[in-house]
Scaffold this active site. Structure first.
Site, short mmCIF file in Angstrom:
data_model
loop_
_atom_site.label_atom_id
_atom_site.label_comp_id
_atom_site.label_asym_id
_atom_site.label_seq_id
_atom_site.Cartn_x
_atom_site.Cartn_y
_atom_site.Cartn_z
CG HIS A 30 -1.78 -1.19 1.35
ND1 HIS A 30 -1.31 -2.44 1.73
CD2 HIS A 30 -3.11 -1.35 1.12
CE1 HIS A 30 -2.32 -3.31 1.72
NE2 HIS A 30 -3.41 -2.67 1.36
CG HIS A 70 -3.84 0.23 4.88
ND1 HIS A 70 -4.67 0.60 5.91
CD2 HIS A 70 -3.81 1.28 4.03
CE1 HIS A 70 -5.13 1.82 5.68
NE2 HIS A 70 -4.61 2.26 4.55
CB ILE A 189 -9.12 8.04 -0.95
CG1 ILE A 189 -9.23 9.15 -2.00
CG2 ILE A 189 -8.81 6.70 -1.64
CD1 ILE A 189 -10.15 8.86 -3.17
CG HIS A 261 -6.04 1.52 -0.52
ND1 HIS A 261 -6.21 2.00 0.76
CD2 HIS A 261 -6.05 0.17 -0.42
CE1 HIS A 261 -6.34 0.98 1.59
NE2 HIS A 261 -6.25 -0.14 0.90
CD GLU A 406 -19.95 -6.06 25.56
OE1 GLU A 406 -19.96 -5.38 24.51
OE2 GLU A 406 -20.92 -6.10 26.35
CG HIS A 468 -27.82 -13.57 27.90
ND1 HIS A 468 -28.51 -12.99 26.86
CD2 HIS A 468 -27.48 -12.55 28.74
CE1 HIS A 468 -28.59 -11.68 27.06
NE2 HIS A 468 -27.97 -11.40 28.19
C1 LIG Z 1 -11.31 -4.61 10.04
C2 LIG Z 1 -10.78 -4.44 8.65
N1 LIG Z 1 -11.62 -4.43 7.62
C3 LIG Z 1 -11.17 -4.32 6.36
C4 LIG Z 1 -9.84 -4.21 6.12
C5 LIG Z 1 -9.33 -4.13 4.68
N2 LIG Z 1 -8.89 -2.76 4.39
C6 LIG Z 1 -7.61 -2.39 4.50
S1 LIG Z 1 -7.38 -0.77 4.19
C7 LIG Z 1 -9.01 -0.54 3.87
C8 LIG Z 1 -9.52 0.82 3.47
C9 LIG Z 1 -9.20 1.78 4.50
O1 LIG Z 1 -9.44 3.07 4.06
P1 LIG Z 1 -8.58 4.22 4.72
O2 LIG Z 1 -8.43 3.98 6.14
O3 LIG Z 1 -9.20 5.48 4.29
O4 LIG Z 1 -7.16 4.01 4.08
P2 LIG Z 1 -6.54 4.77 2.81
O5 LIG Z 1 -7.20 4.17 1.60
O6 LIG Z 1 -6.85 6.19 2.97
O7 LIG Z 1 -5.11 4.43 2.91
C10 LIG Z 1 -9.72 -1.72 4.02
C11 LIG Z 1 -11.17 -1.85 3.78
C12 LIG Z 1 -8.97 -4.22 7.22
N3 LIG Z 1 -7.66 -4.13 7.09
N4 LIG Z 1 -9.46 -4.30 8.48
MG LIG Z 2 -8.59 7.19 3.49
#
Ligand SMILES: Cc1ncc(C[n+]2csc(CCOP(=O)(O)OP(=O)(O)O)c2C)c(N)n1
Ligand SMILES: [Mg+2]
Length: 663
Positions: A30, A70, A189, A261, A406, A468
């Site tokens: 990324h 990421h 984004i 991304h 939780e 529960h």
């Molecule tokens: C709980 C979770 N759901 C989905 C993902 C997959 N995922 C990684 S980055 C991302 C998009 C995140 O968007 P943003 O935080 O705006 O990151 P940017 O594109 O701006 O770097 C997704 C859906 C993940 N890593 N964790």
């Molecule tokens: Mg973003």
């Protein structure tokens, strides 16, 4: 403070270059987020963050959490450039490759300086809340001279959309964790495209509503970033800084789009970005001048650290502080006398109550614990030993009222454990481990000592009904690597389990505890912690052994009752308490073969009894064994009626055993 663009731009561009080149080489990763947040990160790491790259484990360092995991190349670049021993340039070149610590997402156990594993969006922010809590608590305990640091977070749109951030920021606002600063990479984004596609939320208003200080800046303007940080540090409240950035900044044809991304920019765009950024160095080469600037940023904290070291040396509390930060238990800490006392005075109590009894002893003798519950204090029996509440006015308290959060509680516990100096435990109903599960998984992956006090562990909770009543929970938690799942049978085993949990420096424990009272099964002093073996014989066969009953928790006393009836018919039966399958599996072959001999089923029938799913129990009963359990949802009724309805009585079980033996 130096924000001179002539110095800052090349420093930030070094992050951009490393990030795009590493992703390009790996053909995976990324680049967008690190390139977009390079300027904010450079201001933070060169002017504000308190750290010394030569001492990643310095106790009083600021904690930096890349919640948007990421963007891992951002933290790998920062660590490398500022002079940490790892990642080396070779390791950066091996981004995402087998054996390299530069994993796809940052892993705390691979790289010093990575304070927590991130990637599951939202959890980094929630762990940072826990880190900030631990910092304030230890500050209250050891004073400004030893503990006085901040927690900084970079979170993306994703982190702030995830439900867990609601729990986390609510808790942080309520506790007024003013030393927590969150940078929101407000780049509009996400993977699918513009944030317009999926959200029209006013994030800033939401944070304000929970008591946060909210600020904004141009995330590519060094002076503006610094202004926003200065204001956040002065706010006296947890702070959010909305950093307006452009994802992939520097890639001239792709910046500002979702295309940056999570995919390599491509050779052409990488070349165009070099042009755009005026970055002439070859891939994985850093110009000397830039490297020097970064090295001096990374050693800014050196002197502050050595002054801190002098204060530590002069402190009367040095040994205690070091013990706590090392995660060692106090010398001589031992529950064996307490356990002997329990054996001598048999009591019929619920194991949740037995846990409270153990906690009274533990909390009084182990200052490291910070307990809490997600609004079920009176049910989880988690407040014991005279500990007071942890509040915005008194961070010295050791009991956290987490509210009905939780997942937030579990993630905060991870953050506290990762911070070090404290041993967090927290409770809710076992059935709600589903709500905590993603954080329990990170406890296990990150190798931290958190203790989950999960009560109401079966249909034995009775009238609250199927919503529960855990069915699959205990077994599904057992599947998770590196977690001890313990289901103790009485006061003695419960105390033993607590002792084991506290001694695990690198794994979490889930205690599954009953609501209903249980008779004491352990009445003889063993001279060792029997539960530490995972499984042990509570009763040996008197008559010729034909059956081994393997039971857990509330079903151990039921197994004893079944065994008594079998023995009365001349059928010898062992009863094994399987307190913790993971620990049993870790025993040597000889011990396991002694408890569960490898004999043909015609000669020795193995029967499992657990008031939950039978799925997976063939691991211990073998295919020909008998598995007693519940493979459907429960029902709402008094517990006694439910045990009868679901066949968890000696009347129902013994005939099935006889059938098997005779069949
Ligand atoms: C709980 C979770 N759901 C989905 C993902 C997959 N995922 C990684 S980055 C991302 C998009 C995140 O968007 P943003 O935080 O705006 O990151 P940017 O594109 O701006 O770097 C997704 C859906 C993940 N890593 N964790
Ligand atoms: Mg973003």
């Amino acid at each position: 403070m130096s924000l001179d663009p002539a110095r800052m731009i090349p420093m930030a561009n070094a992050i951009r270059a490393l990030s795009m080149d590493a992703v390009q080489k790996a053909q995976s990763g990324h680049p967008g987020m690190p390139m977009g947040m390079a300027d904010v990160a450079t201001v933070l790491w060169s002017n504000y963050l308190k750290y010394d790259s030569a001492a990643p484990h310095w106790a009083d360092r600021d904690r930096f959490v890349l919640s948007a995991g990421h963007g891992s190349m951002l933290i790998y670049s920062l660590l490398h450039l500022s002079g940490y021993a790892h990642p080396t340039m070779e390791e950066i070149e091996n981004f995402r490759q087998l054996g390299s610590p530069t994993a796809g997402h940052p892993e705390n156990f691979l790289l010093p300086g990575v304070e927590c594993t991130t990637g599951p969006l939202g959890q980094g922010l929630a762990m940072a809340v826990g880190m900030a809590m631990a910092e304030r608590h230890l500050n209250a305990e050891f004073g400004d001279e030893l503990v006085d640091h901040r927690t900084w977070v970079i979170a993306g749109d994703g982190c702030l959309m995830e439900g867990i951030n609601h729990e986390a920021i609510g808790l942080a606002g309520h506790l007024n964790l003013s030393r927590l600063v969150v940078f929101w990479d407000d780049n509009q984004i996400t993977i699918d495209g513009s944030t317009d596609l999926s959200t029209s939320e006013n994030v800033r208003a939401r944070f304000e509503a929970t008591g946060w200080f909210v600020n904004a800046c141009d995330g590519h303007d060094y002076a503006d970033i610094a202004r926003a940080i200065d204001e956040a540090m002065e706010a006296g409240r947890p702070a959010l800084i909305a950093c307006r950035t452009m994802i992939g900044r520097g890639a001239p044809n792709k910046q500002g789009t979702a295309a940056t991304h999570g995919a390599p920019l491509g050779a052409e765009e990488v070349a165009a970005a070099r042009e755009e950024l005026n970055w002439q160095a070859a891939p994985f080469e850093i110009p000397d001048q830039v490297r020097q600037e970064w090295r001096s940023a990374g050693s800014r904290g050196h002197e502050i650290r050595s002054e801190w070291g002098t204060r530590l040396d002069n402190s009367e509390r040095k040994a205690e502080f070091q013990r706590r930060m090392a995660g060692d238990l106090p010398e001589g800490f031992d529950l064996s006398e307490f356990i002997t006392g329990l054996i001598r005075e048999p009591a019929k109590v619920a194991t949740r109550k037995a846990s409270e009894m153990a906690l009274a002893e533990i909390n009084a003798n182990l200052p490291d614990t910070i307990g809490g519950s997600a609004d079920l204090t009176g049910s989880n029996n988690t407040k014991a030993g005279g500990i007071g509440p942890f509040t915005a006015d008194d961070y010295s308290g050791r009991y956290v009222y987490y509210g009905i959060r939780e997942f937030g509680m579990s993630a905060a516990m991870n953050g506290m454990a990762l911070h070090g100096g404290v041993i967090p435990y927290g409770g809710t109903f076992l059935v709600f481990t589903d709500y905590c599960r993603a954080a329990i998984r990170l406890s296990a992956l990150q190798q931290v000592r958190t203790v989950y006090v999960m009560t109401h562990d079966s249909i034995g909770l009775g009238e609250d009904g199927p919503t529960h009543q855990p069915i699959e929970h205990v077994q599904s938690l057992r599947m998770m690597p590196n977690v001890l799942v313990m289901r103790p049978a009485d006061t003695v085993e419960t105390a033993e389990c607590w002792e084991i949990a506290l001694r695990q420096k690198d794994r979490p424990t889930v205690l599954a505890l009953t609501r209903q009272g249980l008779p004491q099964v352990r009445t003889e002093v063993a001279g060792e912690n029997c539960s530490a073996r995972g499984a042990y014989r509570v009763k040996s066969a008197n008559a010729d052994r034909k059956v081994i009953l393997i039971a857990t928790g509330s079903e151990v006393s039921l197994a004893l009752e079944c065994a008594a009836r079998l023995e009365a018919d001349g059928i010898g039966a062992d009863v094994v308490s399987m307190v913790c399958t993971q620990l049993f599996d870790e025993q040597d072959d000889a011990y396991r073969a002694d408890i569960l001999p490898d004999v043909a089923p015609e000669q020795l029938l193995r029967v499992s009894i657990e008031a939950g799913t039978t799925f997976g129990w063939d691991r211990y009963t073998m295919t020909h064994g008998l598995r007693i359990g519940i493979d459907r949802f429960g029902a709402s009724a008094p517990a006694g009626d439910l045990f009868e309805k679901f066949g968890l009585t000696a009347d129902a079980i013994v005939p099935q055993i006889m059938n098997k033996l005779n069949g």
